[in-house]
Design a protein around this motif. Structure first.
Motif, PDB file in Angstrom:
ATOM      1  N   GLN A 176       0.789  -1.265   0.161  1.00  0.00           N
ATOM      2  CA  GLN A 176       0.148  -0.084  -0.012  1.00  0.00           C
ATOM      3  C   GLN A 176       0.976   1.344  -0.167  1.00  0.00           C
ATOM      4  OE1 GLN A 176      -2.601  -1.272   3.113  1.00  0.00           O
ATOM      5  NE2 GLN A 176      -4.293  -1.208   2.015  1.00  0.00           N
ATOM      6  N   GLY A 211       3.906   2.410  -1.422  1.00  0.00           N
ATOM      7  CA  GLY A 211       4.332   2.657  -2.450  1.00  0.00           C
ATOM      8  C   GLY A 211       6.020   3.229  -2.358  1.00  0.00           C
ATOM      9  N   THR A 247       8.534   1.784  -5.085  1.00  0.00           N
ATOM     10  CA  THR A 247       8.091   2.110  -6.505  1.00  0.00           C
ATOM     11  C   THR A 247       9.377   2.064  -7.227  1.00  0.00           C
ATOM     12  OG1 THR A 247       5.972   3.137  -5.871  1.00  0.00           O
ATOM     13  CG2 THR A 247       6.985   3.551  -8.263  1.00  0.00           C
ATOM     14  N   ASP A 282       7.004   1.617 -16.711  1.00  0.00           N
ATOM     15  CA  ASP A 282       5.777   1.854 -15.914  1.00  0.00           C
ATOM     16  C   ASP A 282       6.133   1.751 -14.421  1.00  0.00           C
ATOM     17  OD1 ASP A 282       4.156   1.817 -17.999  1.00  0.00           O
ATOM     18  OD2 ASP A 282       3.804  -0.315 -18.255  1.00  0.00           O
ATOM     19  N   SER A 283       5.498   2.651 -13.555  1.00  0.00           N
ATOM     20  CA  SER A 283       5.703   2.562 -11.985  1.00  0.00           C
ATOM     21  C   SER A 283       5.086   1.447 -11.647  1.00  0.00           C
ATOM     22  CB  SER A 283       5.330   3.768 -11.192  1.00  0.00           C
ATOM     23  OG  SER A 283       3.911   3.794 -11.762  1.00  0.00           O
ATOM     24  N   VAL A 284       5.882   0.570 -10.988  1.00  0.00           N
ATOM     25  CA  VAL A 284       5.405  -0.781 -10.020  1.00  0.00           C
ATOM     26  C   VAL A 284       5.749  -0.759  -8.822  1.00  0.00           C
ATOM     27  CG1 VAL A 284       5.168  -1.795 -12.312  1.00  0.00           C
ATOM     28  CG2 VAL A 284       6.993  -2.349 -10.854  1.00  0.00           C
ATOM     29  N   SER A 286       7.177   7.441  -8.674  1.00  0.00           N
ATOM     30  CA  SER A 286       5.581   7.635  -9.179  1.00  0.00           C
ATOM     31  C   SER A 286       5.520   8.910  -9.883  1.00  0.00           C
ATOM     32  CB  SER A 286       4.590   7.681  -8.045  1.00  0.00           C
ATOM     33  OG  SER A 286       4.605   6.317  -7.534  1.00  0.00           O
ATOM     34  N   ASP A 307       6.606   8.770 -13.595  1.00  0.00           N
ATOM     35  CA  ASP A 307       6.014   8.343 -14.243  1.00  0.00           C
ATOM     36  C   ASP A 307       4.525   9.222 -14.725  1.00  0.00           C
ATOM     37  OD1 ASP A 307       4.822   6.052 -15.820  1.00  0.00           O
ATOM     38  OD2 ASP A 307       3.824   5.203 -14.203  1.00  0.00           O
ATOM     39  N   ARG A 342       2.819  10.487 -18.180  1.00  0.00           N
ATOM     40  CA  ARG A 342       1.445  10.402 -18.683  1.00  0.00           C
ATOM     41  C   ARG A 342       0.474  11.619 -18.593  1.00  0.00           C
ATOM     42  NH1 ARG A 342      -0.648   7.621 -14.622  1.00  0.00           N
ATOM     43  NH2 ARG A 342       1.265   7.056 -13.383  1.00  0.00           N
ATOM     44  N   GLU A 390      -3.250  10.833  -8.757  1.00  0.00           N
ATOM     45  CA  GLU A 390      -2.102   9.783  -9.376  1.00  0.00           C
ATOM     46  C   GLU A 390      -1.250   9.306  -8.237  1.00  0.00           C
ATOM     47  OE1 GLU A 390      -1.789   8.496 -12.698  1.00  0.00           O
ATOM     48  OE2 GLU A 390      -3.968   9.104 -12.626  1.00  0.00           O
ATOM     49  N   GLU A 415      -2.114   8.377  -5.419  1.00  0.00           N
ATOM     50  CA  GLU A 415      -2.984   7.584  -4.186  1.00  0.00           C
ATOM     51  C   GLU A 415      -1.964   6.525  -3.926  1.00  0.00           C
ATOM     52  OE1 GLU A 415      -6.598   6.934  -6.144  1.00  0.00           O
ATOM     53  OE2 GLU A 415      -7.505   8.792  -5.184  1.00  0.00           O
ATOM     54  N   GLY A 416      -1.104   5.925  -4.681  1.00  0.00           N
ATOM     55  CA  GLY A 416      -0.319   4.574  -4.268  1.00  0.00           C
ATOM     56  C   GLY A 416       0.996   4.817  -3.587  1.00  0.00           C
ATOM     57  N   ASN A 417       1.240   6.148  -3.009  1.00  0.00           N
ATOM     58  CA  ASN A 417       2.376   6.529  -2.244  1.00  0.00           C
ATOM     59  C   ASN A 417       1.837   7.274  -1.080  1.00  0.00           C
ATOM     60  OD1 ASN A 417       3.145   6.614  -5.514  1.00  0.00           O
ATOM     61  ND2 ASN A 417       4.894   6.405  -4.074  1.00  0.00           N
TER      62      ASN A 417
END
Ligand SMILES: Cc1cc2nc3c(=O)[nH]c(=O)nc-3n(C[C@H](O)[C@H](O)[C@H](O)COP(=O)(O)OP(=O)(O)OC[C@H]3O[C@@H](n4cnc5c(N)ncnc54)[C@H](O)[C@@H]3O)c2cc1C
Ligand code: FES
Ligand code: FES
Lengths: 262, 155
Positions: B44, B46, B49, B55-57, B109, B112, B116, B128, B130-132
């Motif tokens: 959760q 990030g 990352t 792509d960010s993963v 993140s 990336d 985009r 964008e 949200e994952g960090n």
């Protein structure tokens, strides 16, 4: 994580013959790997579907959108074809989790997992989609059985999902503020076969709200939904929301989904 | 053991790893690139990352064997010839970090995100990212940093 073996086949048939009783398919890993890390699950072998080209991709024919099982959420969200054929589906995919999860997670993994709060089940049931496996094709309603349970057999692999293109459709979810999973999400579609309303997040498994379907059939507008309530008994209750709260969210999200429908 | 080959920050690397080695473990423990952090057990936060094929993963939620053949970029790969990447420079300039724990993931993140969305609004930046998760800054200066970097990156 407990240890496991790993295989990366390049075709569906190899993948299916590689899978044994204690083994699991690995798609984007966004659910399976966290579960393995916490030792909530164990696998003898992971059969990685990432190398199977035929499972990836999106195509649109006259009346349906076909999405391969290994197609990532980000690809559905950004697809110009999906945006023009079923904008609500692209919107739904763009609101799953966060950017990093969407860059790995797949439609096949999401529906095979059948998390009660996942977004895709609402789209599949709402649009009357068909799930294709290496063995058969079945309707979304037959595919999603119960909490984290699908009709899939152990050596059965989802290959693609086909969605009939509706006249219009909309999706609205009330996200859990931490995880972004649907506390309640409602997918509404006006199709040639009638109106469909599918609810995710509120109960143990996605379901159709038939009272709302009837009301929207004669008048496809948010006003038609006023006064229609969902019975709270049987809905989920947890630290995030009570069953009554979720019942109310169904009405609110359904109205928003109808307003958003295009 | 399984052999993996990948390109990390432009350099080809090859190693034998156990299949249950996470990409982040491989990066930190095999390659000794400790700029990529681990902040949670639940996929959760990030902090881990990195970019895989652009792509960010979350590298804590991917196996090293799944990155076989991929191009991986970590925070160490952003600066070029001793010069900070515009995103790194903007975080420094705009006070986009306090303890710095979330920063490597936040920056990966953000790079990336700007790729985009070349000209992101404040709202886009917030959703964008949200994952960090950041426990220190309250995000305000992070958003400011990303906005400034996007402008400098020619958005
Ligand atoms: C932080 C975070 C937030 C998230 N937020 C959301 C959200 O808001 N909404 C949402 O819907 N989801 C959310 N998810 C879940 C995410 O969408 C996952 O990607 C998805 O549930 C699983 O897909 P996957 O491709 O990662 O599958 P995996 O994790 O690889 O696999 C999941 C399960 O399905 C099986 N499987 C995979 N592919 C197939 C196949 N083709 N045929 C048969 N079985 C298969 C696997 O064996 C495994 O049991 C979130 C996840 C995380 C980590
Ligand atoms: S360490 Fe928290 S998401 Fe990877
Ligand atoms: S700066 Fe400390 S967690 Fe973000």
């Amino acid at each position: 994580m407990y240890s496991f073996d790993y295989e990366r086949p390049s075709g569906v048939n190899e993948a299916v013959s590689a899978i044994g009783e204690d083994d699991k398919f690995l798609a984007g890993g966004q659910t399976l790997l966290p579960t393995l890390k916490l030792r909530l699950a164990q696998a003898g072998k992971l059969v990685d579907l990432g190398g199977i080209a035929e499972l990836k991709g999106i195509s649109v024919s006259g009346s349906e959108v076909s999405i391969g099982a290994m197609t990532r959420h980000v690809d559905v969200a950004n697809s110009a074809d999906v945006k023009s054929a079923i904008p609500a589906l692209s919107y739904l995919a763009s609101h799953i989790g966060d950017a990093q999860v969407r860059n790995r997670g797949t439609i096949g993994g999401s529906i095979s997992n059948n998390d009660p709060a996942a977004d895709y089940p609402a789209a599949l049931v709402g649009l009357g989609a068909t799930v294709h496996t290496n063995k058969r094709s079945l309707s979304a309603e037959d595919f999603f059985v119960d909490l984290f349970e699908t009709a899939l057999e152990e050596d059965e692999l989802v290959t693609k999902v086909t969605f009939p293109i509706p006249e219009k459709a909309g999706y609205a979810k009330f996200p859990n503020p931490a995880s972004r999973y649907a506390l309640t999400g409602v997918f509404v579609a006006k199709t040639a076969q009638g109106v469909r309303v599918a609810v995710t997040g509120a109960g143990p498994c996605v379901f159709r709200q038939t009272d709302m379907e009837a009301a929207l059939s004669s008048n496809f507008s948010a006003d038609a939904l006023s006064g229609i309530k969902t019975e709270a008994s049987g809905l989920s209750a947890d630290i995030h929301a009570s069953a009554d709260y979720r019942a109310n969210l169904i009405s609110v999200m359904a109205a928003r989904a109808v307003k958003a429908a295009s | 053991m399984t052999t993996v080959n990948m390109t990390v920050n432009g350099k080809k690397v090859s190693a034998d790893v156990a299949p249950n080695t996470l990409l982040v473990q491989f990066i930190r423990e095999n390659l000794r690139l400790t700029g990529t952090h681990v902040g949670c057990d639940t996929s959760q936060c990030g902090a881990c990352t990195v970019h895989v094929d652009g792509d960010s993963v979350k590298s804590c939620t991917m196996l090293a064997v799944q990155a076989d053949g991929a191009e991986v970029t970590t925070i160490e790969g952003l600066a070029k010839n001793g010069e900070l990447h515009p995103m790194q420079a903007a975080f420094k300039e705009n006070h986009g970090l306090q303890c710095g724990f979330c920063t490597p993931g936040m920056i990966m993140s953000a790079v990336d995100l700007v790729k985009r969305n070349p000209n992101p609004s404040e709202e886009t930046i917030r959703t964008e990212l949200e994952g960090n998760i950041c426990r220190c800054t309250g995000y305000h200066n992070i958003v400011k940093s990303v906005k400034a970097a996007a402008e400098n990156m020619g958005g």
